[in-house]
Each structure stands twice: as C-alpha cells, then as structure tokens.
Design an enzyme around this catalytic site. Structure first.
Site, PDB file in Angstrom:
ATOM      1  N   CYS A 115       0.801  -1.420   0.118  1.00 16.46           N
ATOM      2  CA  CYS A 115      -0.369   0.320   0.540  1.00 16.46           C
ATOM      3  C   CYS A 115       0.566   1.024   0.122  1.00 16.46           C
ATOM      4  O   CYS A 115       0.295   2.626   0.136  1.00 16.46           O
ATOM      5  CB  CYS A 115      -1.317  -0.043   1.060  1.00 16.46           C
ATOM      6  SG  CYS A 115      -1.757  -1.495   0.942  1.00 16.46           S
ATOM      7  N   HIS A 255      -3.810   6.987   1.891  1.00 15.88           N
ATOM      8  CA  HIS A 255      -4.024   5.626   1.424  1.00 15.88           C
ATOM      9  C   HIS A 255      -5.517   4.949   2.292  1.00 15.88           C
ATOM     10  O   HIS A 255      -5.498   5.728   3.218  1.00 15.88           O
ATOM     11  CB  HIS A 255      -3.082   4.614   1.884  1.00 15.88           C
ATOM     12  CG  HIS A 255      -3.039   3.501   2.068  1.00 15.88           C
ATOM     13  ND1 HIS A 255      -3.647   3.004   0.303  1.00 15.88           N
ATOM     14  CD2 HIS A 255      -3.333   1.741   2.370  1.00 15.88           C
ATOM     15  CE1 HIS A 255      -3.917   1.322   0.564  1.00 15.88           C
ATOM     16  NE2 HIS A 255      -4.027   0.977   2.288  1.00 15.88           N
ATOM     17  N   ASN A 285      -9.744  -1.011  -0.443  1.00 13.96           N
ATOM     18  CA  ASN A 285      -8.887  -0.524  -0.664  1.00 13.96           C
ATOM     19  C   ASN A 285      -8.104  -1.169  -1.820  1.00 13.96           C
ATOM     20  O   ASN A 285      -7.664  -2.691  -2.903  1.00 13.96           O
ATOM     21  CB  ASN A 285      -8.476  -1.338   0.328  1.00 13.96           C
ATOM     22  CG  ASN A 285      -6.306  -1.128   0.966  1.00 13.96           C
ATOM     23  OD1 ASN A 285      -6.361  -0.965  -0.432  1.00 13.96           O
ATOM     24  ND2 ASN A 285      -6.263  -1.238   1.184  1.00 13.96           N
TER      25      ASN A 285
HETATM   26  O1  UT7 Z   1      -4.066  -1.549   3.370  1.00 10.37           O
HETATM   27  C1  UT7 Z   1      -3.145  -2.238   4.423  1.00 10.37           C
HETATM   28  C2  UT7 Z   1      -3.041  -2.295   5.842  1.00 10.37           C
HETATM   29  N1  UT7 Z   1      -4.651  -2.737   5.678  1.00 10.37           N
HETATM   30  C3  UT7 Z   1      -5.309  -2.047   6.787  1.00 10.37           C
HETATM   31  O2  UT7 Z   1      -4.879  -1.092   7.612  1.00 10.37           O
HETATM   32  C4  UT7 Z   1      -6.502  -3.114   6.962  1.00 10.37           C
HETATM   33  C5  UT7 Z   1      -6.273  -2.659   8.509  1.00 10.37           C
HETATM   34  N2  UT7 Z   1      -7.229  -3.143   9.563  1.00 10.37           N
HETATM   35  C6  UT7 Z   1      -8.534  -3.679   9.512  1.00 10.37           C
HETATM   36  O3  UT7 Z   1      -8.526  -2.100   8.664  1.00 10.37           O
HETATM   37  C7  UT7 Z   1      -9.261  -3.632  10.233  1.00 10.37           C
HETATM   38  O4  UT7 Z   1      -8.866  -4.196  10.984  1.00 10.37           O
HETATM   39  C8  UT7 Z   1     -10.466  -4.547   9.985  1.00 10.37           C
HETATM   40  C9  UT7 Z   1     -11.519  -3.783   8.703  1.00 10.37           C
HETATM   41  C10 UT7 Z   1      -9.801  -5.930   8.984  1.00 10.37           C
HETATM   42  C11 UT7 Z   1     -11.908  -5.516  10.784  1.00 10.37           C
HETATM   43  O5  UT7 Z   1     -12.276  -4.464  11.379  1.00 10.37           O
HETATM   44  P1  UT7 Z   1     -12.184  -4.739  13.356  1.00 10.37           P
HETATM   45  O6  UT7 Z   1     -12.649  -3.287  13.207  1.00 10.37           O
HETATM   46  O7  UT7 Z   1     -10.495  -4.380  13.920  1.00 10.37           O
HETATM   47  O8  UT7 Z   1     -12.718  -5.508  13.570  1.00 10.37           O
HETATM   48  P2  UT7 Z   1     -11.805  -7.149  14.330  1.00 10.37           P
HETATM   49  O9  UT7 Z   1     -11.455  -8.294  13.337  1.00 10.37           O
HETATM   50  O10 UT7 Z   1     -11.982  -5.967  15.641  1.00 10.37           O
HETATM   51  O11 UT7 Z   1     -13.249  -7.475  14.375  1.00 10.37           O
HETATM   52  C12 UT7 Z   1     -14.732  -7.186  14.914  1.00 10.37           C
HETATM   53  C13 UT7 Z   1     -15.832  -8.398  15.199  1.00 10.37           C
HETATM   54  C14 UT7 Z   1     -15.646  -9.317  15.753  1.00 10.37           C
HETATM   55  O12 UT7 Z   1     -16.473  -9.823  16.456  1.00 10.37           O
HETATM   56  P3  UT7 Z   1     -16.182 -10.181  18.199  1.00 10.37           P
HETATM   57  O13 UT7 Z   1     -14.986 -11.103  18.087  1.00 10.37           O
HETATM   58  O14 UT7 Z   1     -16.289  -9.132  18.037  1.00 10.37           O
HETATM   59  O15 UT7 Z   1     -17.900 -10.903  18.024  1.00 10.37           O
HETATM   60  C15 UT7 Z   1     -15.182 -10.064  14.394  1.00 10.37           C
HETATM   61  O16 UT7 Z   1     -15.324 -11.275  14.130  1.00 10.37           O
HETATM   62  O17 UT7 Z   1     -16.157  -7.925  14.203  1.00 10.37           O
HETATM   63  C16 UT7 Z   1     -16.304  -9.352  13.445  1.00 10.37           C
HETATM   64  N3  UT7 Z   1     -16.052  -9.170  12.262  1.00 10.37           N
HETATM   65  C17 UT7 Z   1     -17.443  -8.671  11.329  1.00 10.37           C
HETATM   66  N4  UT7 Z   1     -18.489  -8.736  11.142  1.00 10.37           N
HETATM   67  C18 UT7 Z   1     -18.925  -9.158  10.372  1.00 10.37           C
HETATM   68  C19 UT7 Z   1     -15.116  -9.267  11.463  1.00 10.37           C
HETATM   69  N5  UT7 Z   1     -14.585  -9.446  10.116  1.00 10.37           N
HETATM   70  C20 UT7 Z   1     -16.047  -9.073  10.510  1.00 10.37           C
HETATM   71  C21 UT7 Z   1     -17.043  -8.581   8.575  1.00 10.37           C
HETATM   72  N6  UT7 Z   1     -18.516  -8.611   8.849  1.00 10.37           N
HETATM   73  N7  UT7 Z   1     -16.415  -8.309   7.601  1.00 10.37           N
END
Ligand code: UT7
Length: 330
Positions: A115, A255, A285
């Site tokens: 990225c 980004h 992205n």
């Molecule tokens: O560009 C390259 C670098 N990449 C980035 O900069 C991406 C960085 N990361 C992110 O943008 C975020 O971490 C994500 C968008 C990938 C995920 O968001 P998050 O707020 O960090 O979610 P999380 O992984 O902490 O998950 C929170 C909750 C979990 O459920 P529980 O354990 O709280 O019940 C996940 O299982 O959300 C759940 N979850 C989802 N639910 C619905 C994770 N992904 C999804 C989804 N839809 N797609």
C-alpha cells in the site's frame, strides 16, 4: 543553477466497470452492509474480469495522460509500476506497459511496497528527476486485488478492490513538486499481512493451494493498530519537519484502507474534515492505486502551490508520508 524538484504534471486513471457492493458481499460471507460501512467506510469496490491482468488497467490510466497532454510516448524516459499483483512474477509488468503505450525509449520496472508502493515510487522517480538524469517518468499505482483475495474470507474480501492510476513526473524549477518525505519499513509486518506461498520460500503446490496459502492473509486487528499509530505519526512528523501548521496544510491525500485510520491521521494532524480527501466509499482499498486515484478524482480541486501531505501504511510493513506542493491549475 536552480534547484530541481520533481512535480506531478498530469494524472490519469482506470477503474473496471463491474461493481461489487456490500449487499452482494452479504450473500458471499457472514457480514452486513452496516458492519462494513461503520467499520471501514467502504460501500462498494470495482472488480476486473478474470483472465485480464493489472497491466490493462495501468495502460488505460497512462493513455488518459497521453491523450490529455498530447505527450509523444517516445519522450518518456521511464515507467515504474507500483504493484503487488503484477501480470506475472516474471516478467516486469512495467516493461509490457511501456511497450504497449509506445514508450520505446523508456526502461521500466515494477516496485513492490504494497500500500506504500506509490509513496516509495514517488521517492524513486523524484530522485531520478532531481539528479537531472531523466525528465519524464510515468509512475503508476495499479492492483488487481481480486486476483489474490479469498472471497470466502471476510477479513480481506470486504476491504479490497481493483483499480489503477498514473502520474507524469517532470522537473520543476519554481520550487513546486516533492518537498520532503519520511519513509519507513518494519519486517515485523509479514507476520500480520502476507501471501505465504508462491515465492521462493514456499513455491506453489496442490497441497499449498488446497490450504489457501496462495491467498492474501491479514490479521486485521494488528495491522489496524500499527497502521493508526504509524500513519498518524509519519504525517505529523512531516508537518513538524517542514514547519507546517494545520492551517498551512491544504489537503491530506491518504491511503484508503479504512476510514477510521484516515480519521485518526487527520486528528493527529489537527486538520478539518474538508481537507481530508477520500473515495474509499466507492473503490475500497486498491493498494498501490489509492493515492493516485485520489489525485485523479480530485484533480480539479487542487491549485498551484497547494501544500499536500500524502500518507500510507501497508504490508511489509511499509509506511510513510510525503509533502508536495501542487504544480498546476487544471
Ligand atoms: O492497506 C493495507 C493495510 N490494511 C489495513 O490497513 C487494514 C487494517 N485493518 C482493518 O481495517 C480492520 O481491522 C478490519 C476492517 C479488517 C476489521 O475491523 P476491526 O474493527 O478491526 O474488526 P475485528 O477484526 O476487531 O473484529 C471485530 C468483530 C469480531 O467479532 P467479535 O469477536 O467482536 O464477536 C469479528 O469476528 O467483528 C467481527 N468481524 C466481522 N463482522 C462482520 C470481523 N470481520 C467482519 C466482517 N463482517 N467482515
């Protein structure tokens, strides 16, 4: 002799017409439009059809520049394609792009910094121009993320999209163009964001493919943590180093990985929302393409002399911020 800066003098872009929206993703993985929108700011992304490589989007982006500027491609010295999804591991996508656009006097190569590819590419291309060795460089950020994303993995498939955008870089003698950069990397990142297989360490095999190790893996939570702190810090540092107050900054071109990462960066910089440029809602992205896609979408907003901060964070980890003064009115 007058100081030479490298400045962007034209932009072009290409986005495939096929749209993958959040509602459709709801039918593919366990997710909701509401979750994706509130957690990332993404509503839809573009998907390039199967069987077509990244080069096609890169060529179309460059052709827009050639048409706009009437530049003879034979005058182009160099073509850099920043990408993590080259058409093939061998040979360079940039060599193919250069040939297809008729840049017969140019040399080209690919640059892989995920990225941050566009920021790193800007550093490389600008150095060539500042040295006086080359005058016209095409820098392209292009990625077909759909070719490496597992559409049954909700950690990645909701975020990424396909697209390409290009800039023409030329010498500027008025003090405009790239002013400063703060670039960093940390190999700890490959624990959290990687494609494990298909390289020299773990070549492809049927077993490896069955285990889906040829797809992009992301530990989103950890990447998020590093991204928020490093992108914000790099942007703040570059302001400090160049004595720029929040009033002095005209635009942040970040980004587009997650709206929450962008918001945190803007907050650290102390700038108002109107200065933060985003199109994440429409394209998600697109990895190396996000920053030049912003240039393309918002080109008309920019005025000669505007102070613009670019910021990125991505796989590797790689990250950084650059400060440039825009060089033309469109
Ligand atoms: O560009 C390259 C670098 N990449 C980035 O900069 C991406 C960085 N990361 C992110 O943008 C975020 O971490 C994500 C968008 C990938 C995920 O968001 P998050 O707020 O960090 O979610 P999380 O992984 O902490 O998950 C929170 C909750 C979990 O459920 P529980 O354990 O709280 O019940 C996940 O299982 O959300 C759940 N979850 C989802 N639910 C619905 C994770 N992904 C999804 C989804 N839809 N797609």
């Amino acid at each position: 002799m007058k100081k030479v800066n490298a400045s962007i003098t034209a932009v072009g872009s290409y986005l495939p017409p096929k749209v993958l929206d959040n509602k459709t993703l709801e039918t593919m993985v366990e997710t909701t439009d509401e979750w994706i929108t509130t957690r990332t700011g993404i509503k839809e992304r573009r998907i390039l059809e199967k069987g077509i490589g990244t080069s096609m989007m890169a060529i179309k982006a460059v052709k827009e520049i050639l048409e706009k500027t009437q530049l003879d491609p034979k005058q182009v010295d160099m073509v850099i394609v920043a990408t993590i999804t080259p058409d093939m591991h061998v040979s360079a996508t940039a060599a193919h792009v250069a040939t297809e656009i008729g840049a017969t006097n140019a040399f080209g190569y690919d640059l892989q910094a995920a990225c941050s590819g566009f920021l790193y590419g800007l550093s490389v291309a600008s150095s060539y121009i500042e040295s006086g060795r080359y005058q016209k460089i095409l820098l392209i950020g292009a990625d077909k993320m759909s070719s490496i994303v597992d559409y049954s993995d909700r950690n990645t498939c909701i975020i990424f999209g396909d697209g390409a955008a290009a800039v023409l870089l030329e010498p500027n003698y008025e003090g405009l163009g790239l002013q400063d950069e703060y670039l960093r990397s940390d190999g700890i990142g490959r624990e959290f964001l990687r494609i494990e297989a298909g390289g020299s360490q773990l070549p492809l095999s049927k077993d490896i493919i069955d285990k889906k190790k040829h797809f992009l893996f992301q530990d989103g939570k950890n990447v998020f943590k590093y991204a928020v702190s490093n992108m914000a810090e790099a942007s703040y540092n570059i302001m400090q180093r160049n004595n720029l107050s929040n009033q002095d900054v005209d635009y942040l071109v970040p980004h587009q990985a997650n709206k929450r990462i962008i918001d945190a960066t803007a907050q650290r910089m102390g700038i108002t929302d109107s200065k933060v440029l985003m199109n994440i809602e429409n394209y998600g992205n697109t990895t190396a393409a996000t920053i030049p896609l912003i240039f393309s979408d918002f080109e008309k907003k920019f005025k000669k002399g505007d102070n613009i901060i670019l910021a990125a964070f991505g796989g590797g980890f790689t990250w950084g911020a650059s400060f440039l003064k825009w060089s033309y009115n469109s």
